[in-house]
Each structure stands twice: as C-alpha cells, then as structure tokens.
Scaffold this active site. Sequence first.
Site, mmCIF file in Angstrom:
data_model
loop_
_atom_site.group_PDB
_atom_site.id
_atom_site.type_symbol
_atom_site.label_atom_id
_atom_site.label_comp_id
_atom_site.label_asym_id
_atom_site.label_seq_id
_atom_site.Cartn_x
_atom_site.Cartn_y
_atom_site.Cartn_z
ATOM 1 N N LYS A 1 21.400 14.925 67.606
ATOM 2 C CA LYS A 1 20.501 15.932 67.034
ATOM 3 C C LYS A 1 19.485 16.446 68.074
ATOM 4 O O LYS A 1 19.371 15.874 69.160
ATOM 5 C CB LYS A 1 19.791 15.346 65.812
HETATM 6 C C1 LIG Z 1 23.128 18.997 57.809
HETATM 7 C C2 LIG Z 1 22.979 17.511 57.878
HETATM 8 N N1 LIG Z 1 22.255 16.898 56.942
HETATM 9 C C3 LIG Z 1 22.058 15.568 56.960
HETATM 10 C C4 LIG Z 1 22.612 14.784 57.935
HETATM 11 C C5 LIG Z 1 22.389 13.305 57.915
HETATM 12 O O1 LIG Z 1 21.669 12.896 59.024
HETATM 13 P P1 LIG Z 1 21.556 11.355 59.397
HETATM 14 O O2 LIG Z 1 22.759 11.016 60.229
HETATM 15 O O3 LIG Z 1 20.280 11.247 60.177
HETATM 16 O O4 LIG Z 1 21.523 10.583 58.133
HETATM 17 C C6 LIG Z 1 23.370 15.372 58.944
HETATM 18 C C7 LIG Z 1 23.968 14.542 59.990
HETATM 19 O O5 LIG Z 1 24.871 14.873 60.694
HETATM 20 C C8 LIG Z 1 23.568 16.774 58.920
HETATM 21 O O6 LIG Z 1 24.288 17.391 59.857
#
Ligand SMILES: Cc1ncc(COP(=O)(O)O)c(C=O)c1O
Length: 397
Positions: A193
């Site tokens: 990210k």
């Molecule tokens: C659009 C979106 N929302 C939520 C998430 C969830 O993130 P995390 O891996 O920090 O739980 C991701 C992860 O790839 C994502 O791309």
Amino acid sequence: MSEASPSYTIPFARPHVGKEEEEAVLRVLRSGWLTTGKEALAFEEEFAKAVGVPHACAVQSATAGLHLALEAVGVREGDLVITTPYTFTATAEVARYLGAEVLFCDIDEKTLTIDPREVERTLKDPVVARKAKVVVPVHLAGRGARMAELLEIARTAGVAVVEDAAHAFPVETPLGMLGAIGDLGVYSFYATKPITTGEGGMVVTASEVYATRVRLMRLHGIDRPVWNRYRTAGAAWYYEVVEPGFKYNMPDILAAIGRVQLRKAWKLREERKRIALRYLEAFATRDYLILPDAPEEHAWHLFILGIREDLLSITRDEYIEKLARRGIGTSVHYIPLFLMPYYRKRYHLSPDDFPVSMRVYRRSFSLPLYPDLSDEEVDYVIRSVLETGDAAYRKRP
Ligand SMILES: Cc1ncc(COP(=O)(O)O)c(C=O)c1O
C-alpha cells in the site's frame, strides 16, 4: 531483446523501506515494550493531524478497521451495506462478519468507483431504504470516489458513509483528505500500500462517539486504555469488560514503522505520480490503450491500464502473459466480487447486472507503480507495453 531472456525482472510491487524503518523497529525492540503503547499513540496523533480529523485509531489491518467502522455506525444482523463490487473482498466481507447483507452497486466508467446514481436508484426501493445502514465507497487505485454526491445521497437517505481509503493516502481534496470526509474512513498499511507497516490499518473519524466505540471494540471491549497497566506501580490492574470486543490493536513495532512512513508519505506519492505521468504521456500515443482517469487528486497507488481488444489480435490475458515473459509483473484490480463464488451464490448475482464493472474488468490490468522503480525500469515497462500492443495491432476495418 528476446522474450525468452528478459533484460529485467520487475515485480508488480516492492515495498519502500530502509534504514530509518530498521532503526525504528530496533528502538522498539530494545525498549522492552513490544505491543501497543506510546509508539501507537504517537502514530495515531500524527496520523490524525495529517488527515485533519481529531481521532485516529491504529489497528492490525484495514479489514479490521472496516469491521470496527461498520460496527460503530450500528451495522447489525439483517442490515444492508451498500458498496462497489469493483474491490477486494475485505470491503464487503466485513458486512458479513456482522450478519449484515451486501448490496452491490455498479461503478462509473470514468472513476472506477461506485456510481452515485446507482446508489440513489437502489435507495429508492423502500425495503432497501429501510434496511440500508451505510454506503462504503472505495477510492480505487487512489482516485477518489464522487464523495460530494455520495454524501448528499447518504444524508438524504439517513445512512452513514464509511470510506474504504485502503488505496488513498495522502490525497487532499476540497472536501478534506480522502478517507477523512465521511463518517469514518479506513486506511491500509499492507505491504504493497502507499505507506506500509507490513500489515496494519488506521480508522479515522471526526466523531467522538464513533472513535470511542472503535477504541472499545478494538481491544476486547475493555472500558479503559490498558497500555500503562504494567508500567505504573500501584493499583492500575483493574478493568471491566463491557462488550465482547475484538483483538485488533496495532503493536508498537508496526506503529514505529508507520511513523517513519507517514513522514515520507507525500514524497512517496510524488514519486509514484511522476511515474504515472510518464506512463500517461507514453500510452496516450496509442488508440488501443485506455488510460486511467488522472485528476490532480490521486494517490497513484495503482496504474490500471485498459486495452481495446477490438483493435488487437491478443486478449488482455495474453497481453499480461507477454509482459510476464519480458519479466514484468502485473496484476488485475479487481476480479469483481459478483464473479466470486461466495457472493455470486449468496446473492444470485449475474455479470449482466454490472455491465460497467464487467467491461472494465475484462480489459484491464495494473502495471508496476512504486517509488523504487528506476527510470530505466519505467522505460522498459513503457517500451514493453508499446511493443506488445504494436505487434498485435490491427487497424480498424
Ligand atoms: C480496497 C481494499 N480495501 C480493503 C483492503 C484490506 O486491507 P488490509 O490488507 O489492510 O486488511 C484492501 C487490501 O488489499 C483493499 O485493496
């Protein structure tokens, strides 16, 4: 250059971490306090300031954060959560954690984010209007959803807005920072990210009530901060459990990395933007390529490129395969959730109900886009995309 022995190996993603992050981790390891403590509190304060809201709550992932945010706005069994199918499953699955149902609205083709007109149309159904608790827009790739319209529609319908800002830091808009505009917003610090702690997330909100609820449910439903219990001498041992909460707190080791990354966030965004602008300029020369929307307000987390299969003798999948043979990693964001067996079966969904998502999915793939890409690597990606497309080009009849 031969496809059999590529000149470069360019992975799809590469985290940007260095000496400062190493030192931050060592500092915490040597401090004797590894779990949530003063680093996490400092990270929260600094992050809240960066997005311009009073409350930021560090958590273990954006998934955890989205779960907590929906819980805080009162999503319960039988409620409806309206969101986009053009996202990662985390956005929608958290509704199911709470026993609520997911209602997908198609995206608009320009922004690739939830189409406010679809949300408005859906909310005209009296059953939906009664059961809908929250709209969850996703700022896909770091390009903001149409927040002004969504806020207006949500306010009129009496539903909350929780922003999935997993891709969208740091992006300033006239309404505020993306992620800090709705009732609550959630960022991801997953390894790929815009800024990372390896795994991690942050919930932000202007509401004291929501922040208090998120903090409570983040740590077992315990009614007071417990960070200092083991540090202070005396009677700091007492606490009460007032809800069956979760275990979603961010440890200090990760928060310390986050603090370093936060300081670099704007610089990292500028570097991603510089690469994105080079891609945009180079790819604008070909009519078989469909460029992503590129407003100034963009985190440039992903560069989602489309191809016009009607102008090419190869498919999107073959394009990806040819780039892989040249050593270039790509990905597809996203396989829409209505194609995933779980959602498809549970909600009897058909691709015909989501024509825009389906069209965008079929034609798109994402290119490497991260600060550590060298100029030569960017040149190589551009050259490879253009040579692959040019070789497969068939002019309009
Ligand atoms: C659009 C979106 N929302 C939520 C998430 C969830 O993130 P995390 O891996 O920090 O739980 C991701 C992860 O790839 C994502 O791309």
